[in-house]
Design a protein around this motif. Structure first.
Motif, PDB file in Angstrom:
ATOM      1  N   PHE A 168      43.284  29.459  28.660  1.00 43.74           N
ATOM      2  CA  PHE A 168      43.680  29.629  30.053  1.00 43.74           C
ATOM      3  C   PHE A 168      44.943  30.482  30.147  1.00 43.74           C
ATOM      4  N   ARG A 170      47.873  31.958  33.031  1.00 41.87           N
ATOM      5  CA  ARG A 170      48.371  31.928  34.402  1.00 41.87           C
ATOM      6  C   ARG A 170      49.622  32.789  34.498  1.00 41.87           C
ATOM      7  N   GLU A 241      42.227  33.362  36.894  1.00 41.16           N
ATOM      8  CA  GLU A 241      43.513  32.749  36.610  1.00 41.16           C
ATOM      9  C   GLU A 241      43.998  31.835  37.736  1.00 41.16           C
ATOM     10  N   ARG A 244      44.552  25.388  38.183  1.00 40.91           N
ATOM     11  CA  ARG A 244      43.547  24.363  37.958  1.00 40.91           C
ATOM     12  C   ARG A 244      43.613  23.253  38.996  1.00 40.91           C
TER      13      ARG A 244
END
Length: 314
Positions: A168, A170, A241, A244
């Protein structure tokens, strides 16, 4: 550094115990941060020191040449000043590093909200910034520039910070590092600031790994000089991006609010040697109050004890 022997600055691992030694350079920038923003990202049981609706926050951006985790970069987002009698200290809302070892140590041992990230740096040409000079990657030695270093009057230095968690990604922010030494008339003289010693105490803890309130200190030997405040801007998210959760998005917004606060002062720490002591447990205000209520006034004075009361006869 001249004030530290080479033996003192030998690389040590975290397992070797404190003080943990870091050498390199850093930018320390203080901002006015809205107290309501700081309140959202500081534990509710801690009192935020504020005046006229603002507290003192900012960030600490460092590039370490040697450390217990080797070479790595670090961004510490300082949400504000908190008060826990009898002292006040800075509170780190987020600690971002590009070293998993340093991240794990911060979480496990120091009670810091550490995360890993990519630090993507670049030199950007800009004809309008002719008075500014690259200093982050290439710093002048005392008395002049490094051998072979070019005068970068048409460049500034930008750092993109992208948080990572497995696969992930960000994007967090872009930091433009500027230097107004030339404007101050000191660049050509090779002035890098006075050699100073200082201590930066901080609170930490109140996390799942370290639920107690902790206090630790960073002792610095370095040359300090004023520089232009860095410019902070958010990086745009792509569809892949997106945060979550809403909580993650809100925290990221508050962190950016701290980073984009009104700058008060920016200081470059060069030729830096930093000694970080192990954290110690501090009693929070509520715990002090509970002790006082349970044991009475005499519990606050170690030389005195509460008068004994004879037990009733049966």
């Amino acid at each position: 550094m001249s004030s530290s022997s080479s033996a003192e600055l030998q690389p040590r691992k975290y397992a070797d115990g404190p003080p943990w030694i870091f050498t390199g350079r850093a930018l320390y920038q203080l901002h006015l941060v809205k107290a309501e923003v700081a309140r959202r990202i500081i534990p509710s049981e801690l009192k935020v020191v504020q005046a006229f609706g603002y507290t003192l926050g900012g960030f600490y951006l460092a590039k370490y040449d040697t450390s217990p985790a080797g070479v790595f970069d670090e961004l510490v987002v300082l949400a504000g000043i908190v008060w826990n009698p009898p002292t006040s200290c800075a509170w780190a809302a987020r600690v971002i590093v590009n070293s998993k070892e340093a991240c794990d140590h911060g979480i496990e041992e120091v009670g810091l909200p550490s995360r890993t990230a990519l630090f993507n740096s670049s030199r950007v040409s800009n004809e309008k910034r002719e008075s500014q000079r690259l200093w982050w990657n290439i710093l002048p030695k005392i008395g002049g520039r490094n051998k072979g270093e070019e005068r970068s009057s048409d460049c500034y230095h930008a750092v993109d910070i992208v948080e990572t968690d497995g696969s992930f990604r960000r994007p967090l922010c872009n930091i433009e590092l500027l230097n107004n030494s030339a404007v101050l008339g000191i660049q050509d003289k090779g002035w890098v600031g006075p050699l100073m010693k200082m201590s930066l105490p901080s609170f930490s803890g109140k996390t799942k790994k370290q639920p107690d309130l902790l206090k630790y200190s960073c002792r610095l030997n370095c040359r300090i000089r004023p520089v232009s405040p860095a410019r902070i801007s958010p990086l745009q998210l792509t569809a892949e991006e997106e945060p979550r959760s809403t909580e993650t998005q809100d925290l990221g917004t508050d962190v950016m609010s701290v980073l984009s606060g009104k700058p008060i002062v920016a200081l470059a720490f060069e030729n830096m040697a930093m000694y970080v002591d192990a954290p110690t447990v501090v009693l929070a205000r509520q715990e002090h109050a509970k002790i006082k209520e349970a044991h009475g006034l005499f519990s606050w004075f170690p030389r005195f004890k509460s008068p004994s009361v004879p037990a009733p006869s049966t």
